[in-house]
Scaffold this motif. Structure first.
Motif, PDB file in Angstrom:
ATOM      1  N   SER A 184       0.848  -1.205   0.182  1.00  0.00           N
ATOM      2  CA  SER A 184       0.055   0.007   0.165  1.00  0.00           C
ATOM      3  C   SER A 184       0.755   1.186   0.162  1.00  0.00           C
ATOM      4  O   SER A 184       0.494   2.226  -0.595  1.00  0.00           O
ATOM      5  N   ARG A 185       1.912   1.468   0.832  1.00  0.00           N
ATOM      6  CA  ARG A 185       2.796   2.354   0.586  1.00  0.00           C
ATOM      7  C   ARG A 185       3.337   2.694  -0.845  1.00  0.00           C
ATOM      8  O   ARG A 185       3.168   3.910  -0.881  1.00  0.00           O
ATOM      9  N   LYS A 186       3.813   1.740  -1.291  1.00  0.00           N
ATOM     10  CA  LYS A 186       4.504   1.964  -2.582  1.00  0.00           C
ATOM     11  C   LYS A 186       3.372   2.335  -3.766  1.00  0.00           C
ATOM     12  O   LYS A 186       3.271   3.334  -4.634  1.00  0.00           O
ATOM     13  N   GLN A 187       2.093   1.793  -3.498  1.00  0.00           N
ATOM     14  CA  GLN A 187       0.906   2.134  -4.238  1.00  0.00           C
ATOM     15  C   GLN A 187       0.515   3.662  -4.147  1.00  0.00           C
ATOM     16  O   GLN A 187       0.658   4.305  -5.195  1.00  0.00           O
ATOM     17  N   GLN A 188       0.684   4.234  -2.974  1.00  0.00           N
ATOM     18  CA  GLN A 188      -0.038   5.459  -2.941  1.00  0.00           C
ATOM     19  C   GLN A 188       0.997   6.543  -3.300  1.00  0.00           C
ATOM     20  O   GLN A 188       0.619   7.568  -3.659  1.00  0.00           O
ATOM     21  N   LEU A 189       2.361   5.973  -3.158  1.00  0.00           N
ATOM     22  CA  LEU A 189       3.534   6.895  -3.578  1.00  0.00           C
ATOM     23  C   LEU A 189       3.345   7.247  -5.016  1.00  0.00           C
ATOM     24  O   LEU A 189       3.595   8.229  -5.635  1.00  0.00           O
ATOM     25  N   ILE A 190       3.164   6.179  -5.794  1.00  0.00           N
ATOM     26  CA  ILE A 190       3.107   6.108  -7.208  1.00  0.00           C
ATOM     27  C   ILE A 190       1.857   6.684  -7.814  1.00  0.00           C
ATOM     28  O   ILE A 190       1.889   7.795  -8.576  1.00  0.00           O
ATOM     29  N   TRP A 191       0.781   6.614  -7.027  1.00  0.00           N
ATOM     30  CA  TRP A 191      -0.468   7.235  -7.193  1.00  0.00           C
ATOM     31  C   TRP A 191      -0.525   8.822  -7.126  1.00  0.00           C
ATOM     32  O   TRP A 191      -0.899   9.434  -7.859  1.00  0.00           O
ATOM     33  N   SER A 192       0.298   9.035  -6.027  1.00  0.00           N
ATOM     34  CA  SER A 192       0.494  10.717  -6.009  1.00  0.00           C
ATOM     35  C   SER A 192       1.292  11.380  -6.915  1.00  0.00           C
ATOM     36  O   SER A 192       1.079  12.252  -7.340  1.00  0.00           O
ATOM     37  N   VAL A 225       8.670   3.365 -11.450  1.00  0.00           N
ATOM     38  CA  VAL A 225       9.588   2.566 -11.074  1.00  0.00           C
ATOM     39  C   VAL A 225      10.350   3.386 -10.032  1.00  0.00           C
ATOM     40  O   VAL A 225      11.269   3.163  -9.362  1.00  0.00           O
ATOM     41  N   ALA A 226       9.888   4.947  -9.577  1.00  0.00           N
ATOM     42  CA  ALA A 226      10.530   5.624  -8.881  1.00  0.00           C
ATOM     43  C   ALA A 226      10.810   5.284  -7.328  1.00  0.00           C
ATOM     44  O   ALA A 226      11.421   5.483  -6.660  1.00  0.00           O
ATOM     45  N   ALA A 227       9.650   4.423  -7.192  1.00  0.00           N
ATOM     46  CA  ALA A 227       9.660   3.875  -5.530  1.00  0.00           C
ATOM     47  C   ALA A 227      10.176   2.447  -5.626  1.00  0.00           C
ATOM     48  O   ALA A 227      10.217   1.756  -4.429  1.00  0.00           O
ATOM     49  N   GLN A 228      11.125   2.035  -6.718  1.00  0.00           N
ATOM     50  CA  GLN A 228      11.626   0.701  -6.324  1.00  0.00           C
ATOM     51  C   GLN A 228      12.954   0.942  -5.723  1.00  0.00           C
ATOM     52  O   GLN A 228      13.350  -0.080  -4.765  1.00  0.00           O
ATOM     53  N   THR A 229      13.711   1.672  -5.949  1.00  0.00           N
ATOM     54  CA  THR A 229      15.058   1.798  -5.077  1.00  0.00           C
ATOM     55  C   THR A 229      15.314   3.513  -4.832  1.00  0.00           C
ATOM     56  O   THR A 229      14.755   4.264  -5.310  1.00  0.00           O
ATOM     57  N   LEU A 230      16.274   3.698  -3.838  1.00  0.00           N
ATOM     58  CA  LEU A 230      16.580   4.974  -3.247  1.00  0.00           C
ATOM     59  C   LEU A 230      17.133   5.603  -4.754  1.00  0.00           C
ATOM     60  O   LEU A 230      16.837   6.942  -4.668  1.00  0.00           O
ATOM     61  N   GLU A 231      18.195   5.045  -5.380  1.00  0.00           N
ATOM     62  CA  GLU A 231      18.661   5.749  -6.646  1.00  0.00           C
ATOM     63  C   GLU A 231      17.644   6.132  -7.584  1.00  0.00           C
ATOM     64  O   GLU A 231      17.727   7.114  -8.204  1.00  0.00           O
ATOM     65  N   PHE A 241       9.228   9.836  -0.435  1.00  0.00           N
ATOM     66  CA  PHE A 241      10.479   8.913  -0.782  1.00  0.00           C
ATOM     67  C   PHE A 241      10.951   8.738   0.708  1.00  0.00           C
ATOM     68  O   PHE A 241      11.441   7.895   1.152  1.00  0.00           O
ATOM     69  N   SER A 242      10.936   9.885   1.641  1.00  0.00           N
ATOM     70  CA  SER A 242      11.528   9.790   3.064  1.00  0.00           C
ATOM     71  C   SER A 242      10.695   8.614   3.725  1.00  0.00           C
ATOM     72  O   SER A 242      11.446   7.687   4.399  1.00  0.00           O
ATOM     73  N   ALA A 243       9.367   8.484   3.420  1.00  0.00           N
ATOM     74  CA  ALA A 243       8.596   7.570   4.218  1.00  0.00           C
ATOM     75  C   ALA A 243       9.038   6.247   3.588  1.00  0.00           C
ATOM     76  O   ALA A 243       8.858   5.096   4.402  1.00  0.00           O
ATOM     77  N   GLN A 244       9.137   5.925   2.468  1.00  0.00           N
ATOM     78  CA  GLN A 244       9.484   4.894   1.714  1.00  0.00           C
ATOM     79  C   GLN A 244      10.766   4.145   1.911  1.00  0.00           C
ATOM     80  O   GLN A 244      10.848   3.020   2.326  1.00  0.00           O
ATOM     81  N   PHE A 245      11.695   5.114   2.078  1.00  0.00           N
ATOM     82  CA  PHE A 245      13.083   4.439   2.093  1.00  0.00           C
ATOM     83  C   PHE A 245      13.756   4.831   3.361  1.00  0.00           C
ATOM     84  O   PHE A 245      14.809   4.125   3.626  1.00  0.00           O
ATOM     85  N   TYR A 246      13.039   5.556   4.233  1.00  0.00           N
ATOM     86  CA  TYR A 246      13.586   5.757   5.480  1.00  0.00           C
ATOM     87  C   TYR A 246      12.958   5.516   6.873  1.00  0.00           C
ATOM     88  O   TYR A 246      12.612   6.416   7.680  1.00  0.00           O
ATOM     89  N   ASP A 247      12.321   4.260   6.878  1.00  0.00           N
ATOM     90  CA  ASP A 247      11.247   3.689   7.781  1.00  0.00           C
ATOM     91  C   ASP A 247      12.378   3.250   9.053  1.00  0.00           C
ATOM     92  O   ASP A 247      13.469   3.165   8.808  1.00  0.00           O
ATOM     93  N   GLY A 248      11.772   2.571   9.770  1.00  0.00           N
ATOM     94  CA  GLY A 248      12.399   1.966  10.769  1.00  0.00           C
ATOM     95  C   GLY A 248      13.177   0.920  10.329  1.00  0.00           C
ATOM     96  O   GLY A 248      14.190   0.423  10.814  1.00  0.00           O
ATOM     97  N   ALA A 249      12.711   0.216   8.966  1.00  0.00           N
ATOM     98  CA  ALA A 249      13.679  -0.870   8.555  1.00  0.00           C
ATOM     99  C   ALA A 249      14.828  -0.439   7.963  1.00  0.00           C
ATOM    100  O   ALA A 249      15.917  -1.177   7.799  1.00  0.00           O
ATOM    101  N   GLU A 250      14.926   0.834   7.666  1.00  0.00           N
ATOM    102  CA  GLU A 250      16.084   1.250   6.868  1.00  0.00           C
ATOM    103  C   GLU A 250      16.951   2.173   7.902  1.00  0.00           C
ATOM    104  O   GLU A 250      17.604   3.235   7.117  1.00  0.00           O
TER     105      GLU A 250
END
Length: 535
Positions: free
Chosen positions: A138-146, A383-389, A433-442
């Motif tokens: 859902s997080r990636k979905q909503q990021l791409i939708w936005s 594809v923007a939500a796939q990797t940090l780069e 992007f901050s929420a996607q790539f810098y959550d507790g897991a990363e």
């Protein structure tokens, strides 16, 4: 003592993805409705005239009519689309579809009607982005939708300036979704339909051809030949349904001439930020130097800096550029991607390859419009939500591409709109992007005193420690470049008018084109390196 309160996450996930997607669309629609009274370009009258000619004239006259200077120059499926819309336009206000009396008609009825048709046609974009993201979390979905549904470029180009890019890009996304699912026949069919709506999407046709030949048709003589015939039959049927009536009327040559008016010149009136900007400036720089050295360098009759479209490329020193040259350059730029698509046709790479193809067409193509950057910016959002780069690359590209179309809205009342749209989009991207790539897991772990002691004992940093979240960040070169956009804007809006008044009016536009061209070239190189390195 009563039910426990639901956490934000539980409430957030209580809605189905489809419901959430419709909320995204509803928010976008509200913004679009608010933009109804805003500036309209000549493209508004172009499409109104197409409503009139397809409604008032028999099909045999569609590609011959010159009642208006805005003649029909899109493929037949788009003409049929306009004919369909004209049925409703006639019911709302017959003058909209009157060939003579409707010229430059701009009542509220026609404005609201045409604006609404763009909003409704965006449903194809909604469906396309849904199909491409329905298997993501859902997080990636909503990021791409936005990034896609709330794209500031689509707001500016389609819902202020006026076009149907969202509708057409939606068809492209539907095609890509089928290819990613391995349903190649449907993907090829939908792409063929897209080409019959707008032929400028044909830049990606070599990628489609190589990918489908290798991924769908390859694999044994009998099986491969059978599948080749099936794919060829499907594509032929689509083109026959579009162009067949005009072929039967003996008008196919006239249709082709309308679709490919190569006499318009290498560049559009406002230079798209591509390779040819550097070529033009090199020619002007060399001409200036040679004149200073005493050489007799003739000034061309046409002028790029006057913002005019000529029948030739007015270069003084460098060789004249013909359409065939741009065609070869696009193919050469595509060749590494074609090689990759043939060697290892991966469905998960197809969106990147198609976006790269449209980047090549934008940079090296003939008579490219600045709006064409949408063709690769929107697919790259997938594809923007796939990797940090990917996120860092998209953050820069999206801002530069959006800023490059600012000159489309040149009236003062629209200035706050385009600036606000870009600022909100930038903030949205940064937070997403901050929420996607810098959550507790990363998150970055800061070693505590105990972990440092263990690290000293074992020669490495310990695994325990305090967790600190980072925010999304880009490199210092990218930061400097983006700050440069602000400098360019301050120069064009404040300093240039103060210093030069009305003189050199085209210079600020030229500066935007040149500066943004560096950003687009960077994106092309970044995509090329990624594609070449990817196995």
């Amino acid at each position: 003592m009563g039910k426990e309160k639901l956490s934000f996450k539980e409430v957030h996930h209580s809605h189905s993805p489809k419901t959430t997607l419709w909320w995204f669309f509803l928010v976008a629609t509200c913004i679009k409705v608010l933009l109804f009274p805003s500036y309209r370009s000549t493209d508004f009258e172009v499409h109104r005239n197409w409503l009139a000619l397809t409604h008032s004239l028999p099909l045999s006259q569609w590609y011959f009519d010159e009642t208006s200077p805005w003649t029909l120059d899109y493929p037949p499926f788009f003409a049929y689309f306009e004919r369909f819309l004209s049925i409703f336009a006639h019911l709302i206000d017959p003058q909209i579809v009157h060939l003579q009396n409707g010229l430059n008609y701009s009542s509220n009825k026609v404005v609201y009607f045409q604006r609404v048709t763009v909003i409704l046609s965006d449903l194809s974009l909604l469906y396309g982005v849904y199909r491409l993201t329905r298997n993501l979390d859902s997080r990636k979905q909503q990021l791409i939708w936005s990034l896609v549904i709330w794209s500031p470029m689509l707001f500016i180009v389609d819902h202020v300036h006026f076009q149907y890019n969202g509708f057409l890009i939606g068809i492209l996304l539907i095609s890509l979704s089928y290819l990613e699912e391995g349903r190649d026949l449907l993907g090829g069919f939908v792409f063929a339909v897209l080409l019959c709506f707008k032929h400028l999407f044909a830049v990606a046709a070599p990628i489609y051809f190589v990918y489908l030949l290798r991924h769908y048709c390859w694999g044994g003589m009998v099986r491969g030949f059978r599948r080749l015939l099936i794919m060829g039959g499907v594509v032929t049927a689509v083109f026959a349904s579009a162009f067949g009536p005009f072929f039967h009327l003996g008008q196919i040559q006239q249709v082709i001439q309308r679709l490919f008016p190569f006499g318009r010149g290498l560049c559009h009136a406002y230079w798209a930020p591509n390779f040819w900007v550097f070529y033009i400036m090199s020619d002007k720089g060399l001409a200036f130097i040679f004149r200073k050295l005493g050489f007799n360098v003739q000034t061309p009759t046409g002028s790029f800096t006057a913002g005019l479209v000529g029948d030739s490329s007015p270069f003084s020193v460098l060789p004249q550029i013909k359409p065939s040259v741009t065609f070869i350059m696009v193919l050469l730029a595509l060749s590494p991607c074609l090689f990759k698509a043939w060697k290892n046709p991966q469905p998960q790479m197809i969106s990147r390859w198609i976006a790269y193809a449209y980047t090549c067409g934008f940079l090296f193509g003939w008579h490219v419009h600045e709006k064409a950057s949408l063709h690769f910016v929107i697919p790259l959002a997938i594809v923007a939500a796939q990797t940090l780069e990917d996120a860092r690359h998209y953050f820069l590209l999206s801002i530069v591409s959006c800023y490059s179309i600012f000159p489309l809205l040149f009236e003062a009342r629209e200035y706050p709109i385009k600036v606000l749209l870009l600022l909100l989009h930038s903030i949205l991207m940064w937070s997403g992007f901050s929420a996607q790539f810098y959550d507790g897991a990363e998150a970055t772990r800061v070693p505590t005193a105990n972990s440092k002691k263990k690290a000293d004992q074992f020669g490495s940093e310990g695994n325990s420690g305090a967790t600190v979240k980072k925010g999304f960040a880009i490199g210092w070169i990218e930061r400097i470049y983006l700050i440069g956009l602000v400098v360019v804007e301050i120069w064009g809006q404040i300093l240039h008018p103060l210093l030069f008044g009305d003189k050199f009016a085209f210079a600020p536009l030229m500066l935007i084109s040149i500066y943004c061209a560096f950003g687009i070239m960077y994106s092309w190189i970044w995509q090329l390196i990624y594609i070449v390195k990817c196995r």
